[in-house]
Design an enzyme around this catalytic site. Structure first.
Site, short mmCIF file in Angstrom:
data_model
loop_
_atom_site.label_atom_id
_atom_site.label_comp_id
_atom_site.label_asym_id
_atom_site.label_seq_id
_atom_site.Cartn_x
_atom_site.Cartn_y
_atom_site.Cartn_z
N GLY A 14 56.13 74.35 59.64
CA GLY A 14 57.45 73.97 59.25
C GLY A 14 57.96 72.73 58.63
CB SER A 16 57.78 73.39 53.67
OG SER A 16 58.36 74.35 54.43
CB VAL A 65 53.73 79.72 63.01
CG1 VAL A 65 53.70 78.59 62.10
CG2 VAL A 65 55.39 80.11 63.01
CG ASN A 91 59.16 71.43 63.33
OD1 ASN A 91 60.46 70.89 63.81
ND2 ASN A 91 59.20 71.97 61.95
CB SER A 143 66.80 73.73 70.42
OG SER A 143 68.30 73.66 69.99
CE1 TYR A 157 66.56 77.91 67.13
CE2 TYR A 157 68.40 77.06 68.57
CZ TYR A 157 67.38 76.92 67.64
OH TYR A 157 67.16 75.69 67.33
CE LYS A 161 63.68 76.74 68.90
NZ LYS A 161 62.74 75.89 68.37
CB ILE A 190 68.75 67.40 63.03
CG1 ILE A 190 68.52 67.19 64.42
CG2 ILE A 190 68.09 66.53 62.17
CD1 ILE A 190 68.76 65.99 65.10
P1 NAP Z 1 64.72 74.77 58.41
O1 NAP Z 1 65.28 73.55 57.62
O2 NAP Z 1 65.10 75.98 58.27
O3 NAP Z 1 62.90 74.84 58.11
C1 NAP Z 1 62.10 75.60 59.11
C2 NAP Z 1 61.02 75.53 58.72
O4 NAP Z 1 59.84 76.47 59.35
C3 NAP Z 1 60.62 75.64 57.21
O5 NAP Z 1 59.52 74.83 56.46
C4 NAP Z 1 60.02 77.26 57.17
O6 NAP Z 1 59.32 77.44 55.94
C5 NAP Z 1 59.03 77.22 58.31
N1 NAP Z 1 59.19 78.50 58.96
C6 NAP Z 1 60.16 79.29 59.32
N2 NAP Z 1 59.54 80.59 59.81
C7 NAP Z 1 58.36 80.34 59.64
C8 NAP Z 1 57.09 81.29 59.94
N3 NAP Z 1 57.09 82.40 60.57
N4 NAP Z 1 55.81 80.71 59.77
C9 NAP Z 1 55.73 79.23 59.22
N5 NAP Z 1 56.69 78.77 59.14
C10 NAP Z 1 57.85 79.07 59.10
O7 NAP Z 1 64.98 74.44 60.10
P2 NAP Z 1 65.17 73.05 60.65
O8 NAP Z 1 66.21 72.99 61.16
O9 NAP Z 1 64.19 71.78 60.17
O10 NAP Z 1 64.31 73.63 62.25
C11 NAP Z 1 63.12 73.21 62.52
C12 NAP Z 1 62.85 73.37 64.13
O11 NAP Z 1 63.95 72.48 64.69
C13 NAP Z 1 63.20 74.45 64.45
O12 NAP Z 1 62.04 75.06 65.70
C14 NAP Z 1 64.52 74.70 65.30
O13 NAP Z 1 64.67 75.50 66.10
C15 NAP Z 1 64.51 73.22 65.63
N6 NAP Z 1 66.00 72.63 65.75
C16 NAP Z 1 66.82 72.42 64.64
C17 NAP Z 1 67.99 71.97 64.91
C18 NAP Z 1 68.94 71.36 63.78
O14 NAP Z 1 69.84 70.91 63.81
N7 NAP Z 1 68.52 71.71 62.59
C19 NAP Z 1 68.45 71.48 66.15
C20 NAP Z 1 68.00 71.83 67.18
C21 NAP Z 1 66.38 72.61 67.07
P3 NAP Z 1 59.08 78.96 55.16
O15 NAP Z 1 60.48 79.46 55.32
O16 NAP Z 1 58.89 78.59 53.83
O17 NAP Z 1 58.16 79.48 56.03
#
Ligand code: NAP
Length: 259
Positions: A14, A16, A65, A91, A143, A157, A161, A190
């Site tokens: 993730g 990217s 993944v 991640n 999370s 979700y 987590k 975030i």
């Molecule tokens: P995001 O901006 O949607 O990015 C998700 C990333 O994961 C992208 O690079 C996506 O790329 C990749 N991804 C999704 N499904 C995938 C798969 N099946 N195989 C490979 N890659 C995959 O999300 P984010 O907010 O950064 O979240 C990242 C992590 O942080 C997650 O585990 C989320 O639960 C956790 N988190 C986020 C927050 C927040 O506030 N943002 C809070 C708590 C926890 P592709 O779609 O191109 O595959």
């Protein structure tokens, strides 16, 4: 000042977008060689270009993944590109928001596979490499949602987590024999590209409910992951760190208003 992780080989699933892209930037800025994994090529290419433009080293590998063979391919590609794999940042995650009453059971399976099964697959795929090296680091992105808090629409979700943290405890014990540590970062809200669509008002309301009065930056999570990857954190395993600006602390709306 932490001991340099220059030239260490790091996978960021993730990497990217969003938090993962921030983790990748933080590690690359410290001189690590970063393999970015995701499914979409355009975003992966852009993340690699950003790191290279800043003088860092990065490659990308497309992979889902939740797919065992794809994750094995990711580890193989990383070893081939960088001569080894020192740090796995598992991640990648998905967070569709659907209340149970409307949720098709297949959505549950999909979220659990992407968020939880992937943690197992990413760790399992690294074991032969870590065993050979006699060392390794794993950092999971969990999370606060699930382990600490709840939010309607996120039963699957939250379960995924929390599940990551259950996995973490026993994985830490199984990995210890290879000299490997595994820990988890638990982010609060975030600020990522994905949140931009929610609008200024929504973001302001979210920030107002956090004691430090701002959403986290992706680098806040990257820095916590970097600490777990450092030599100085070598005696920490099976543990978690909440990075949320105090978001889980207020016991009521009044508590925030009193600040
Ligand atoms: P995001 O901006 O949607 O990015 C998700 C990333 O994961 C992208 O690079 C996506 O790329 C990749 N991804 C999704 N499904 C995938 C798969 N099946 N195989 C490979 N890659 C995959 O999300 P984010 O907010 O950064 O979240 C990242 C992590 O942080 C997650 O585990 C989320 O639960 C956790 N988190 C986020 C927050 C927040 O506030 N943002 C809070 C708590 C926890 P592709 O779609 O191109 O595959």
């Amino acid at each position: 000042m932490l001991t340099s992780i220059k030239d260490r080989s790091v996978v960021v699933t993730g990497g990217s977008k969003g938090i993962g892209r921030g983790i990748a930037r933080v590690f690359a800025a410290q001189g690590a060689k970063v393999m970015i994994a995701g499914r979409g090529e355009d975003a992966a290419k852009a993340a690699v270009a950003e790191i290279r433009d800043a003088g860092g080293t990065a490659e990308y590998h497309l992979c889902d993944v939740s797919d065992w063979e794809a994750v094995q391919g990711l580890v193989d590609a990383t070893v081939k590109a960088f001569g080894g794999l020192d740090i796995m940042c598992a991640n990648a995650g998905a967070f569709p928001q659907t209340k149970m009453v409307d949720m098709d059971p297949s959505e549950w399976d999909q979220v659990l596979a992407t968020n939880l099964k992937s943690s197992f697959l990413c760790v399992k795929a690294c074991i032969p490499v870590f065993e050979k090296a006699g060392k390794g680091r794993v950092i999971l992105t969990s999370s606060i949602t699930g382990p600490v808090t709840g939010f309607p629409g996120w039963t699957h979700y939250g379960a995924s987590k929390s599940g990551q943290l259950g996995f973490l405890k026993t994985a830490a014990m199984e990995l210890a024999r290879y000299g490997v540590t595994i820990n988890a970062v638990m982010p609060g809200n975030i600020y990522t590209e994905g949140l931009q669509d929610l609008g200024e008002d929504y973001l302001k309301t979210m920030a107002a409910s956090i004691p430090l009065k701002r959403l986290g930056a992706v680098e806040d999570i990257g820095n916590a992951a970097l600490f777990f990857a450092s030599d100085e954190a070598g005696y920490i395993t099976g543990q978690t760190i909440i990075v949320d600006g105090g978001q889980i602390l207020p016991e009521s709306v009044e508590a925030i208003e009193e600040m």
